[in-house]
Motif scaffolding. Structure first.
Motif, PDB file in Angstrom:
ATOM      1  N   TYR A   1       1.138  -1.185  -0.103  1.00  0.00           N
ATOM      2  CA  TYR A   1       0.194  -0.225  -0.359  1.00  0.00           C
ATOM      3  C   TYR A   1       0.736   1.076  -0.123  1.00  0.00           C
ATOM      4  N   ALA A   2       0.283   2.324  -0.583  1.00  0.00           N
ATOM      5  CA  ALA A   2       1.149   4.026  -0.656  1.00  0.00           C
ATOM      6  C   ALA A   2       0.360   4.653   0.401  1.00  0.00           C
ATOM      7  N   ALA A   3       1.524   5.008   1.000  1.00  0.00           N
ATOM      8  CA  ALA A   3       1.225   5.388   1.987  1.00  0.00           C
ATOM      9  C   ALA A   3       1.229   7.510   1.848  1.00  0.00           C
ATOM     10  N   THR A   4       1.511   7.420   0.607  1.00  0.00           N
ATOM     11  CA  THR A   4       1.191   8.772   0.022  1.00  0.00           C
ATOM     12  C   THR A   4      -0.461   8.852  -0.372  1.00  0.00           C
ATOM     13  N   SER A   5      -1.240   7.855  -0.671  1.00  0.00           N
ATOM     14  CA  SER A   5      -2.898   7.277  -1.293  1.00  0.00           C
ATOM     15  C   SER A   5      -3.813   7.951  -0.742  1.00  0.00           C
ATOM     16  N   PHE A   6      -4.793   8.825  -1.628  1.00  0.00           N
ATOM     17  CA  PHE A   6      -6.138   8.650  -0.967  1.00  0.00           C
ATOM     18  C   PHE A   6      -6.417   7.767  -0.537  1.00  0.00           C
ATOM     19  N   ILE A   7      -6.448   6.715  -1.483  1.00  0.00           N
ATOM     20  CA  ILE A   7      -7.446   5.549  -1.532  1.00  0.00           C
ATOM     21  C   ILE A   7      -6.513   4.560  -1.871  1.00  0.00           C
ATOM     22  N   LYS A   8      -5.700   4.437  -0.608  1.00  0.00           N
ATOM     23  CA  LYS A   8      -4.604   3.151  -0.395  1.00  0.00           C
ATOM     24  C   LYS A   8      -5.149   2.016  -0.754  1.00  0.00           C
ATOM     25  N   SER A   9      -6.334   1.815   0.551  1.00  0.00           N
ATOM     26  CA  SER A   9      -7.018   0.837   0.696  1.00  0.00           C
ATOM     27  C   SER A   9      -7.598   0.590  -0.340  1.00  0.00           C
ATOM     28  N   ALA A  10      -8.517   0.563  -1.503  1.00  0.00           N
ATOM     29  CA  ALA A  10      -9.113   0.382  -2.176  1.00  0.00           C
ATOM     30  C   ALA A  10      -7.950   0.171  -3.309  1.00  0.00           C
ATOM     31  N   ALA A  11      -6.942   0.722  -3.795  1.00  0.00           N
ATOM     32  CA  ALA A  11      -6.166   0.423  -4.828  1.00  0.00           C
ATOM     33  C   ALA A  11      -4.319   0.251  -4.569  1.00  0.00           C
ATOM     34  N   PRO A  12      -4.684  -1.116  -3.779  1.00  0.00           N
ATOM     35  CA  PRO A  12      -2.895  -1.376  -3.545  1.00  0.00           C
ATOM     36  C   PRO A  12      -1.838  -0.901  -4.503  1.00  0.00           C
ATOM     37  N   LEU A  13      -0.335  -0.946  -4.403  1.00  0.00           N
ATOM     38  CA  LEU A  13       0.125  -1.467  -5.523  1.00  0.00           C
ATOM     39  C   LEU A  13       0.155  -2.372  -7.005  1.00  0.00           C
ATOM     40  N   THR A  14       0.722  -2.664  -7.417  1.00  0.00           N
ATOM     41  CA  THR A  14       0.841  -3.544  -8.299  1.00  0.00           C
ATOM     42  C   THR A  14       1.324  -4.096  -7.972  1.00  0.00           C
ATOM     43  N   GLY A  15       0.861  -5.867  -7.923  1.00  0.00           N
ATOM     44  CA  GLY A  15       1.619  -7.568  -7.954  1.00  0.00           C
ATOM     45  C   GLY A  15       2.829  -7.554  -8.911  1.00  0.00           C
ATOM     46  N   ARG A  16       2.547  -8.585  -9.100  1.00  0.00           N
ATOM     47  CA  ARG A  16       3.586  -9.285  -9.931  1.00  0.00           C
ATOM     48  C   ARG A  16       3.327  -9.322 -11.326  1.00  0.00           C
ATOM     49  N   ASN A  17       4.822  -7.907 -12.199  1.00  0.00           N
ATOM     50  CA  ASN A  17       4.318  -7.690 -13.587  1.00  0.00           C
ATOM     51  C   ASN A  17       6.115  -8.228 -14.279  1.00  0.00           C
ATOM     52  N   LEU A  18       5.438  -8.875 -15.306  1.00  0.00           N
ATOM     53  CA  LEU A  18       6.606  -8.551 -16.082  1.00  0.00           C
ATOM     54  C   LEU A  18       6.252  -7.916 -17.479  1.00  0.00           C
ATOM     55  N   VAL A  19       7.444  -6.812 -18.099  1.00  0.00           N
ATOM     56  CA  VAL A  19       7.069  -5.873 -19.621  1.00  0.00           C
ATOM     57  C   VAL A  19       8.320  -6.548 -20.006  1.00  0.00           C
ATOM     58  N   VAL A  20       8.204  -6.354 -21.413  1.00  0.00           N
ATOM     59  CA  VAL A  20       8.921  -6.517 -22.218  1.00  0.00           C
ATOM     60  C   VAL A  20       8.541  -5.357 -23.341  1.00  0.00           C
ATOM     61  N   GLY A  21      10.034  -4.506 -23.749  1.00  0.00           N
ATOM     62  CA  GLY A  21       9.993  -4.167 -24.644  1.00  0.00           C
ATOM     63  C   GLY A  21      11.020  -3.893 -25.823  1.00  0.00           C
ATOM     64  N   LEU A  22      10.661  -2.893 -27.180  1.00  0.00           N
ATOM     65  CA  LEU A  22      11.893  -3.252 -28.202  1.00  0.00           C
ATOM     66  C   LEU A  22      12.020  -1.915 -28.757  1.00  0.00           C
ATOM     67  N   ARG A  23      12.988  -2.004 -28.397  1.00  0.00           N
ATOM     68  CA  ARG A  23      12.846   0.270 -29.238  1.00  0.00           C
ATOM     69  C   ARG A  23      13.680   0.385 -30.762  1.00  0.00           C
ATOM     70  N   MET A  24      13.512   0.890 -32.057  1.00  0.00           N
ATOM     71  CA  MET A  24      14.808   1.308 -32.903  1.00  0.00           C
ATOM     72  C   MET A  24      14.699   2.766 -32.617  1.00  0.00           C
ATOM     73  N   ASP A  25      16.599   3.289 -33.141  1.00  0.00           N
ATOM     74  CA  ASP A  25      16.092   4.218 -33.227  1.00  0.00           C
ATOM     75  C   ASP A  25      16.778   4.414 -34.536  1.00  0.00           C
ATOM     76  N   PHE A  26      16.583   5.786 -35.144  1.00  0.00           N
ATOM     77  CA  PHE A  26      17.001   5.485 -36.797  1.00  0.00           C
ATOM     78  C   PHE A  26      17.402   6.899 -37.054  1.00  0.00           C
TER      79      PHE A  26
END
Length: 709
Positions: A684-709
């Motif tokens: 839970y985020a102590a800084t949030s107004f809705i800490k009890s209604a919206a906990p922080l995100t659980g396990r998360n996996l993110v993949v990304g691919l970037r190309m610069d040209f």
């Protein structure tokens, strides 16, 4: 949630007592096996995952010097901590919101209002005390009005983010006691692309909310006849889509209802670029649609009787508090024009003239059961003119004028603030002087503000003068000590003056105070840093004394609804930020880090929504061409809470990461994978107004691919 300082020598840090680092290390001890696991996994090669906020860049034996765009000064010569996140670091840190993108930085947390809205909280301060800019120009959205309103900037399009405090912050805001966040983008080109056509494309996908996102940018130039410069065209855009996100185990539900977020941003800019400067104009349109978790319809009909809440009818019968069948949704549209220009060395004695302007038409509807319940509108513009002068008796600096006008209105069921017009005019000066191993900075700012309430025909005028002095002493190669003192003033906002009504998004009934006066603050910042060698460290300590601190005092509560009245009292903020890094070999480094702040009123009572102490351990390794990282972050319990505020338990998070870069076909490619909260810890985020209604995100996996040209 990494706590890295930027890779500049900018961060002036005071060597706190030995016990401060001891407490940070002790905070890691409850992690036990998780900490050992995180360290071991960080040494794995390609199987490591990447964490968005860790910046898994290779550690260098010295921290690279960077220039802060907002001031033109070398970051290492600035007297207060300046955090700079460049493009490389941002690629692994970007999140859907600005608050979550910066939540890893020392002294910075996020307000966290589900997935759609999150502002930076700096040293325990948020709202109007943290100013967010788009390349030096105020964003002029409605995010300072309430934490459920989104910040209208897109992290995927940012090329650099700067966090300023002390003298440098006074250039941009009269009341940003926490700091100024300056988001640099490329929507208005300042130079022609070397290749004639340059750009980038990026794709992301995440598991916790079924997230998908894509971004692109293109820049091209056309030379004008007779060598009269070039016309440079830039286009960029982002689209993202995410459903309700999963939380850690043990909450009772696997996902937060109404935490979905969808949106798109598009921008087109055209500049004339010459040998001595540029002048450009850009149009940006942003649309977003996101849910409001924790919205309580059972509070409908509640109202204030003096300093008490009344949630029943006067005849003894309760109002009908039937629950809505759906979660409220914010439908947001922001249209903005940006004007930027610079003329370098126009005449003797003047180094540059700069122009910044923004015109914003912001609106969002809060939709309930398919109908618009409340409409928010914000039409505003600001204009900045600056002159940077050549050195005079060794002093160089910037003199500027700024004007701002804002018309804000809310209509409908939750129109807790009557329509208001705000006008502000400002004059500011920043000067720098260098002598041998010393550098000195001083800033002065004066503001006049007028706020008019349309319905009550009330008008309030305020003026404020702020000043700041700072110095940096590089007493031997690789070492620096710094100190700064700021005497600041913050004028009350229209919402603090004239709010009066039910605000169900934050479960509050807010009452403004038209008699509020300006805040007066005194801030001391001390720092000590070592920036070269295999062992580097940065320590910083600060203390704020604020007379007439404006805050929402909770007078009463009823089944979760709080009656807030804006009032003033004397407050103190005391805190520290620290990092120690040890390079063990060419491929391996180890870091410990942490921060903490305590905020209280003069009578010793705690202020609401103050972040808890954090500490962590991180291992970075470069193996087989991969940059890999493992870290454990321990956040302690927050027991120092305001009246009627709930406490938050402590938690630990394991984050892993890896990225790989290569060139192919003349293009630069980067693949990254990020693992967040891999132990699926409920937090839970102590800084949030809705800490009890919206906990922080659980396990998360993110993949990304970037190309610069």
């Amino acid at each position: 949630m990494s706590q890295r300082f930027s890779n500049s020598s900018a961060h002036s840090l005071h060597r706190s007592p030995k016990s401060a680092l001891a407490r940070a290390i002790e905070a890691l001890q409850p992690a036990g096996r998780g900490l050992a696991l995180g360290t071991g996994l960080g040494l794995l090669a390609c199987s490591s995952l990447a964490f968005a906020q860790s910046g898994a860049a290779k550690q260098e034996s010295s921290l690279a010097e960077v220039t802060v765009s907002a001031t033109g000064m070398a970051a290492g010569d600035m007297a207060t901590p300046v955090q700079v996140l460049g493009e490389e670091e941002l690629r692994l840190r970007r999140a859907a919101t600005l608050g979550e993108t910066l939540a890893a930085e020392p002294g910075i947390n996020a307000s966290h209002f589900g997935a759609g809205a999150s502002r930076p909280v700096i040293r325990g301060m948020d709202g109007a005390r943290v100013s967010v800019l788009s390349d030096g120009s105020e964003l002029l959205d409605a995010s300072t009005v309430s934490p459920d309103h989104a910040v209208t900037t897109e992290p995927l399009l940012a090329r650099q983010i700067e966090v300023l405090r002390g003298p440098s912050a006074l250039l941009y805001s009269p009341g940003a006691m926490g700091g100024v966040v300056n988001v640099l983008d490329g929507k208005i080109p300042t130079q022609a692309p070397e290749k004639g056509l340059e750009g980038s494309a990026e794709l992301q996908a995440g598991t916790a909310a079924g997230m998908s996102a894509g971004a692109f940018s293109l820049t091209t130039a056309t030379p004008l006849k007779n060598d009269n410069g070039q016309l440079v065209l830039h286009a960029e855009g982002v689209a993202r889509n995410a459903g309700d996100y999963r939380v850690g185990s043990g909450w009772g539900q696997s996902k937060v209802p109404g935490s979905f977020s969808r949106g798109n941003t598009g921008s087109v800019g055209l500049s004339w670029v010459g040998d001595q400067g540029y002048l450009g104009l850009a149009y940006t349109r942003q649309q977003a649609r996101y849910g409001l978790p924790g919205h309580q319809h059972s509070f409908e009909g509640c109202h204030a009787h003096g300093d008490h809440l009344h949630c029943g009818s006067h005849d003894g019968h309760d109002h009908d508090h039937a629950e809505s069948s759906s979660v409220p949704v914010v439908d947001l549209t922001s249209e903005r024009w940006d004007l930027r220009g610079e003329w370098r060395k126009p005449t003797a004695g003047i180094a540059a003239l700069r122009l910044r302007g923004g015109l914003t038409n912001y609106r969002h509807d809060e939709i309930e059961d398919g109908s618009v319940a409340t409409q928010f509108r914000n039409k505003a513009h600001d204009l900045r003119l600056e002159m940077e002068h050549e050195p005079i008796a060794g002093w160089r600096g910037t003199l500027g004028l700024q004007t701002l006008k804002r018309r804000f209105s809310a209509t409908g069921e939750e129109a807790y603030v009557q329509p208001t017009d705000t006008q502000r005019h400002s004059l500011y000066l920043l000067e720098e002087y260098r002598w041998q191993d010393w550098s000195f900075q001083g800033a002065l700012r004066h503001d006049r503000q007028r706020v008019e309430a349309e319905l009550s025909n009330e008008r309030r005028s305020h003026s404020a003068t702020s000043a700041s002095l700072g110095t940096v002493w590089k007493f031997q190669p690789g070492y620096s000590a710094s100190a700064s003192f700021t005497s600041g003033s913050r004028m009350p906002t229209a919402e603090e003056l004239f709010a009066n009504g039910l605000h169900m998004a934050t479960a509050t009934y807010e009452i403004g105070n038209p008699d509020l006066s300006r805040e007066r603050s005194q801030a001391l910042d001390l720092g000590l840093a070592k920036t070269t060698g295999d062992t580097t460290w940065k320590l910083n300590a600060y203390h704020y004394r604020i007379k007439g601190y404006i805050y929402g005092a909770t007078l009463d509560a009823h089944e979760g609804l709080q009656l807030l009245q804006y009032t003033q009292g004397n407050a103190r903020f005391t805190g520290w930020e620290a990092q120690l890094s040890q390079r063990l070999s060419r491929e391996l480094s180890l870091s410990v880090f942490g921060d903490g702040v305590r905020a209280r009123l003069e009578d010793g009572s705690a202020l609401p929504r103050i972040p808890a102490l954090r500490a962590g351990l991180r291992v970075n390794a470069r193996l087989a061409g991969w940059d890999t990282m493992a870290e454990w972050i321990q956040v302690l319990r927050q027991n120092r809470t305001a009246q009627y505020e709930t406490r938050t338990p402590g938690y630990g998070m394991l984050n892993l990461g890896a990225s790989y870069s290569w060139k192919s076909g003349g293009n630069q490619w980067q693949f990254y994978v990020k693992g967040q909260n891999l132990t699926n810890r409920l937090a839970y985020a102590a800084t949030s107004f809705i800490k009890s209604a919206a906990p922080l995100t659980g396990r998360n996996l993110v993949v990304g691919l970037r190309m610069d040209f």
